[in-house]
Motif scaffolding. Structure first.
Motif, mmCIF file in Angstrom:
data_model
loop_
_atom_site.group_PDB
_atom_site.id
_atom_site.type_symbol
_atom_site.label_atom_id
_atom_site.label_comp_id
_atom_site.label_asym_id
_atom_site.label_seq_id
_atom_site.Cartn_x
_atom_site.Cartn_y
_atom_site.Cartn_z
ATOM 1 N N ARG A 87 1.044 -1.219 -0.069
ATOM 2 C CA ARG A 87 0.070 0.105 -0.433
ATOM 3 C C ARG A 87 1.243 1.416 -0.260
ATOM 4 N NH1 ARG A 87 -5.796 1.660 1.907
ATOM 5 N NH2 ARG A 87 -5.304 4.038 2.685
ATOM 6 N N TRP A 88 2.470 1.400 0.342
ATOM 7 C CA TRP A 88 3.418 2.555 0.953
ATOM 8 C C TRP A 88 3.236 2.457 -0.034
ATOM 9 C CZ3 TRP A 88 8.359 3.105 0.581
ATOM 10 C CH2 TRP A 88 9.155 4.343 0.497
ATOM 11 N N ASP A 151 3.186 17.444 -1.361
ATOM 12 C CA ASP A 151 2.441 17.625 0.269
ATOM 13 C C ASP A 151 2.159 16.405 0.631
ATOM 14 O OD1 ASP A 151 2.519 18.046 2.445
ATOM 15 O OD2 ASP A 151 0.503 19.487 1.871
ATOM 16 N N HIS A 152 1.810 15.332 0.168
ATOM 17 C CA HIS A 152 0.885 14.357 0.101
ATOM 18 C C HIS A 152 2.058 13.192 -0.278
ATOM 19 C CE1 HIS A 152 -3.233 14.737 0.853
ATOM 20 N NE2 HIS A 152 -3.008 15.999 0.125
ATOM 21 N N LEU A 153 2.867 13.279 -0.929
ATOM 22 C CA LEU A 153 3.436 12.720 -1.705
ATOM 23 C C LEU A 153 4.597 11.988 -0.053
ATOM 24 C CD1 LEU A 153 5.786 10.148 -2.908
ATOM 25 C CD2 LEU A 153 6.558 12.389 -4.615
ATOM 26 N N VAL A 156 3.392 11.419 2.695
ATOM 27 C CA VAL A 156 4.039 9.148 2.528
ATOM 28 C C VAL A 156 4.914 8.829 2.562
ATOM 29 C CG1 VAL A 156 2.981 7.643 0.887
ATOM 30 C CG2 VAL A 156 1.466 8.569 1.581
ATOM 31 N N LEU A 157 6.132 9.766 2.055
ATOM 32 C CA LEU A 157 7.232 8.795 2.466
ATOM 33 C C LEU A 157 8.405 9.206 4.079
ATOM 34 C CD1 LEU A 157 8.657 10.812 -0.944
ATOM 35 C CD2 LEU A 157 8.234 8.165 -0.470
ATOM 36 N N ILE A 158 7.764 10.004 4.467
ATOM 37 C CA ILE A 158 7.766 10.514 5.376
ATOM 38 C C ILE A 158 7.029 9.940 7.160
ATOM 39 C CG2 ILE A 158 8.807 12.810 7.468
ATOM 40 C CD1 ILE A 158 9.181 14.426 5.135
ATOM 41 N N LYS A 159 6.075 10.082 6.967
ATOM 42 C CA LYS A 159 4.641 9.291 7.744
ATOM 43 C C LYS A 159 4.296 8.328 7.793
ATOM 44 C CE LYS A 159 5.016 13.204 10.619
ATOM 45 N NZ LYS A 159 4.989 13.397 11.706
ATOM 46 N N GLY A 160 4.468 7.994 6.210
ATOM 47 C CA GLY A 160 3.829 6.397 6.158
ATOM 48 C C GLY A 160 2.694 6.402 5.077
ATOM 49 N N ASP A 161 1.691 7.242 5.501
ATOM 50 C CA ASP A 161 0.699 7.720 5.468
ATOM 51 C C ASP A 161 -0.291 8.997 4.576
ATOM 52 O OD1 ASP A 161 -2.053 6.466 4.715
ATOM 53 O OD2 ASP A 161 -2.588 7.018 7.247
ATOM 54 N N HIS A 162 -1.116 9.079 4.008
ATOM 55 C CA HIS A 162 -1.455 10.751 3.341
ATOM 56 C C HIS A 162 -2.066 11.047 4.226
ATOM 57 C CE1 HIS A 162 -5.429 9.197 2.581
ATOM 58 N NE2 HIS A 162 -4.617 8.016 2.333
ATOM 59 N N ARG A 163 -2.366 12.513 3.975
ATOM 60 C CA ARG A 163 -3.005 13.446 4.373
ATOM 61 C C ARG A 163 -4.560 13.656 4.508
ATOM 62 N NH1 ARG A 163 -2.625 18.622 4.832
ATOM 63 N NH2 ARG A 163 -3.227 18.766 6.460
ATOM 64 N N ILE A 164 -5.141 13.239 2.725
ATOM 65 C CA ILE A 164 -5.968 12.893 2.700
ATOM 66 C C ILE A 164 -7.441 12.395 3.974
ATOM 67 C CG2 ILE A 164 -8.460 12.189 0.801
ATOM 68 C CD1 ILE A 164 -5.794 11.678 -1.225
#
Length: 175
Positions: A87-88, A151-153, A156-164
């Motif tokens: 998924r990541w 920003d979302h990319l 995802v790279l830093i935190k592992g999940d998007h902000r949507i």
């Protein structure tokens, strides 16, 4: 510093959404004004062109805000069916590709707008509006969308999940 940047980006996305809403109100006002002009026997030259410009502006300004609120179409059923690592990887691939396409579009839209300004191109309708004005809103909206996707990319790279944020319609489908 990161918190300040986060608040600034969220404010930018919200401001773009508000700008899109104002463009929709402008379309309503233009249509009503054109109707009143017809009823009184006068003309409102360029009203349909202005409504078209406002519709394009509303569309491009709304993209980033719609992305953040989960209103864009996503294939969540696939993302929910794969393991977390897959998924990541899919999220990184999707946001990376989408961001690259959005930046590519914004780059060429900028040059398109620049040359319209340089050659003093005007619309073919009665209003003879300089085309760089409505085209510049397309560049701004495309840039904000590219920024939101990037920003979302990064998130995802830093935190592992998007902000949507999840849309209620998406939640009601049994996910």
């Amino acid at each position: 510093m990161a918190r300040l940047i986060r608040r600034g980006l969220d404010a930018l996305y919200l401001a773009a959404g508000v700008g899109a809403a104002l463009c929709l109100i402008a379309i309503l006002v233009l249509i009503v004004a054109q109707m009143l002009a017809r009823w009184t026997g006068t003309t409102f030259p360029g009203a349909s062109a202005y409504a078209g410009y406002a519709m394009a502006a509303a569309s491009f300004l709304a993209f980033a805000n719609a992305l953040n609120r989960g209103a864009h179409i996503r294939v969540s059923i696939l993302l929910n069916a794969v393991p977390a690592r897959m998924r990541w990887a899919l999220e990184v691939w999707c946001f990376g590709l989408a961001a690259a396409i959005a930046w590519y579009f914004t780059y060429y839209a900028y040059w398109f707008t620049y040359w319209s300004w340089k050659f003093n191109e005007v619309s073919q309708s009665q209003d003879a509006t300089p085309l760089w004005i409505p085209q510049s809103v397309m560049v701004i909206g495309g840039g904000i969308l590219a920024l939101a996707l990037s920003d979302h990319l990064l998130h995802v790279l830093i935190k592992g999940d998007h902000r949507i944020t999840r849309d209620l319609v998406d939640q009601s489908m049994g996910e």
